[in-house]
Design an enzyme around this catalytic site. Structure first.
Site, PDB file in Angstrom:
ATOM      1  N   ARG A 137       5.593 -22.112  -6.139  1.00 28.82           N
ATOM      2  CA  ARG A 137       6.650 -22.426  -5.201  1.00 28.82           C
ATOM      3  C   ARG A 137       6.172 -23.940  -4.686  1.00 28.82           C
ATOM      4  O   ARG A 137       5.192 -23.977  -3.687  1.00 28.82           O
ATOM      5  CB  ARG A 137       7.252 -21.538  -4.212  1.00 28.82           C
ATOM      6  CG  ARG A 137       8.158 -22.378  -3.021  1.00 28.82           C
ATOM      7  CD  ARG A 137       8.676 -21.476  -2.341  1.00 28.82           C
ATOM      8  NE  ARG A 137       9.990 -20.855  -2.949  1.00 28.82           N
ATOM      9  CZ  ARG A 137      10.761 -20.188  -2.478  1.00 28.82           C
ATOM     10  NH1 ARG A 137      11.021 -19.796  -1.143  1.00 28.82           N
ATOM     11  NH2 ARG A 137      11.716 -19.371  -3.259  1.00 28.82           N
ATOM     12  N   HIS A 178      15.627 -24.187  -8.821  1.00 25.66           N
ATOM     13  CA  HIS A 178      15.326 -22.631  -8.409  1.00 25.66           C
ATOM     14  C   HIS A 178      15.575 -21.789  -9.710  1.00 25.66           C
ATOM     15  O   HIS A 178      16.623 -20.950  -9.621  1.00 25.66           O
ATOM     16  CB  HIS A 178      16.092 -22.571  -7.228  1.00 25.66           C
ATOM     17  CG  HIS A 178      15.495 -21.242  -6.533  1.00 25.66           C
ATOM     18  ND1 HIS A 178      14.377 -20.547  -6.837  1.00 25.66           N
ATOM     19  CD2 HIS A 178      15.834 -20.518  -5.496  1.00 25.66           C
ATOM     20  CE1 HIS A 178      13.878 -19.535  -6.173  1.00 25.66           C
ATOM     21  NE2 HIS A 178      14.927 -19.755  -4.952  1.00 25.66           N
ATOM     22  N   GLN A 183      15.836 -17.820  -9.359  1.00 21.20           N
ATOM     23  CA  GLN A 183      17.054 -17.547  -8.591  1.00 21.20           C
ATOM     24  C   GLN A 183      18.148 -17.570  -9.549  1.00 21.20           C
ATOM     25  O   GLN A 183      19.039 -16.362  -9.590  1.00 21.20           O
ATOM     26  CB  GLN A 183      17.249 -18.346  -7.377  1.00 21.20           C
ATOM     27  CG  GLN A 183      18.344 -17.995  -6.725  1.00 21.20           C
ATOM     28  CD  GLN A 183      18.250 -16.697  -5.930  1.00 21.20           C
ATOM     29  OE1 GLN A 183      17.225 -16.609  -5.089  1.00 21.20           O
ATOM     30  NE2 GLN A 183      19.301 -15.802  -5.813  1.00 21.20           N
ATOM     31  N   ASP A 190      24.775 -22.761  -0.560  1.00 18.98           N
ATOM     32  CA  ASP A 190      23.679 -22.375  -0.106  1.00 18.98           C
ATOM     33  C   ASP A 190      23.239 -23.363   1.278  1.00 18.98           C
ATOM     34  O   ASP A 190      24.252 -23.939   1.929  1.00 18.98           O
ATOM     35  CB  ASP A 190      22.330 -22.931  -1.111  1.00 18.98           C
ATOM     36  CG  ASP A 190      21.020 -22.746  -0.747  1.00 18.98           C
ATOM     37  OD1 ASP A 190      20.803 -21.955  -0.159  1.00 18.98           O
ATOM     38  OD2 ASP A 190      20.133 -23.520  -1.398  1.00 18.98           O
ATOM     39  N   CYS A 195      21.780 -17.398  -2.443  1.00 18.74           N
ATOM     40  CA  CYS A 195      20.544 -16.978  -2.578  1.00 18.74           C
ATOM     41  C   CYS A 195      19.887 -16.459  -1.357  1.00 18.74           C
ATOM     42  O   CYS A 195      18.749 -15.818  -1.467  1.00 18.74           O
ATOM     43  CB  CYS A 195      19.655 -18.316  -3.281  1.00 18.74           C
ATOM     44  SG  CYS A 195      19.305 -19.606  -2.186  1.00 18.74           S
ATOM     45  N   ARG A 229      16.463 -10.348  -8.079  1.00 20.97           N
ATOM     46  CA  ARG A 229      15.361 -11.279  -8.324  1.00 20.97           C
ATOM     47  C   ARG A 229      13.996 -10.325  -8.912  1.00 20.97           C
ATOM     48  O   ARG A 229      13.593 -10.996  -9.866  1.00 20.97           O
ATOM     49  CB  ARG A 229      14.784 -11.738  -6.885  1.00 20.97           C
ATOM     50  CG  ARG A 229      15.610 -12.738  -6.333  1.00 20.97           C
ATOM     51  CD  ARG A 229      15.740 -14.017  -7.171  1.00 20.97           C
ATOM     52  NE  ARG A 229      14.613 -14.605  -7.378  1.00 20.97           N
ATOM     53  CZ  ARG A 229      13.914 -15.596  -6.269  1.00 20.97           C
ATOM     54  NH1 ARG A 229      14.653 -15.770  -5.028  1.00 20.97           N
ATOM     55  NH2 ARG A 229      12.667 -15.971  -6.412  1.00 20.97           N
TER      56      ARG A 229
END
Ligand code: CP
Ligand code: NVA
Length: 306
Positions: free
Chosen positions: A101, A128, A131, A224, A264, A292
């Protein structure tokens, strides 16, 4: 050749679909795949904070018979004293895969070029993709299909989530709509790549500035945070500019009657989404967070087999 998962369109439609199939199987029978038995180690590196990514990779690697090695860049040499390429060359002699990440997508590309083990994007400023595998799995579970569905993302269209929806949704054959202010639109390059992917799958891409037009009749509504990690200094401006893209019950009322709501997480209730939507009957955010685990296990098992 080593396969990496740096962005959503690293997978073809068929590959994405077979990873989702495997995720369904692993969700049903959690310990049925042990590709990391040994146990082999997977390095999971964080330049930014995380709850879901950290937990789901740690648990998923253990479920697959392996050992997670969680590394925080704050107390490693990466970023400060050592390049991604050199770090990759050190890690590949000892670990089966690397999850990272980070901030710039270019760091992940450098890491992947420098190593023979799969590199997985655990979130960058641009994308991402892990996700999105979880989101697609969640939508498929609740709707039985992906191709042909309309998904609308509202808010920061230049965010990693919006851009991953464009690429992953197009790859899945979905009709992806993104509604954002002009200054927060997805990059032209990502839109062009998503359009190319959609041409192959029968999906489509549409950009909007009006949230009500974008959400009309949608099967899935997504938002988001308005202040992604690394954008904290722009917070005041973002809360003002993105204010009219809040997902509330009125906006959800314009979507299909049984539309799903996804986010998310982490969420700022009252900003990008109201509590009655995210905690309401159309929200599937807890399934999404659980998925996930299953989606990433399937991804790791698939990458290790290539
Ligand atoms: N959705 C997500 O990636 O959450 P974390 O930041 O907690 O990992
Ligand atoms: N767009 C958010 C996602 C957090 C999981 C961020 O980058 O902070």
């Amino acid at each position: 050749m080593t396969r990496h998962f740096l962005r959503d369109d690293d997978l073809t439609n068929a590959e994405q679909s077979s990873i989702l199939d495997l995720a369904v199987e692993l969700k049903r029978d959690r310990f049925s795949a042990r590709p990391l038995a040994g146990p082999q180690t997977v390095a999971v590196i964080f330049d930014k904070s995380s709850t879901r990514t950290r937990v789901s990779f740690a648990v998923g690697i253990a479920d697959l018979g392996g050992v997670p090695l969680i590394i925080s860049t704050a107390n490693s040499q990466l970023g400060g004293k050592e390049t991604a390429a050199d770090t990759a060359r050190v890690l590949e002699r000892q670990v089966a895969a690397i999850v990272w990440r980070t901030f710039a997508q270019s760091g992940l590309e450098e890491m992947a070029l420098g190593t023979t083990v799969p590199v997985i994007n655990g979130l960058s400023d641009e994308f991402h993709p892990c996700q999105l595998l979880a989101d697609l799995l969640t939508i498929r579970e609740h709707r039985g299909q992906l191709a042909g569905l309309t998904v609308t993302f509202l808010g920061d269209g230049a965010s990693n989530m919006a851009q991953s929806y464009l690429l992953a949704g197009a790859t899945a054959g979905m009709h992806v709509r993104v509604a954002s202010p002009v200054d927060y639109a997805p990059t032209d390059a990502v839109v062009a790549d998503a359009r190319r992917a959609a041409e192959k799958t029968g999906g489509s891409i549409a950009l909007y500035s009006d949230p009500t037009e974008a959400v009309a009749g949608a099967d899935v509504v997504v938002t988001d945070t308005w202040v992604s990690m690394g954008k904290e200094e722009e917070k005041a401006e973002r809360l003002t500019t993105l204010g009219s893209y809040r997902v509330d019950t009125d906006l959800m009322g314009l979507a299909a009657r049984d539309a799903l709501f996804l986010h998310c997480l982490p969420a700022d209730r009252g900003f990008e989404v109201t509590a009655d939507v995210i905690d309401g009957p159309q929200s599937v955010v807890w399934d999404e967070a659980e998925n996930r685990l299953h989606a990433q296990k399937a991804l790791m098992a698939w990458l290790l087999q290539q």
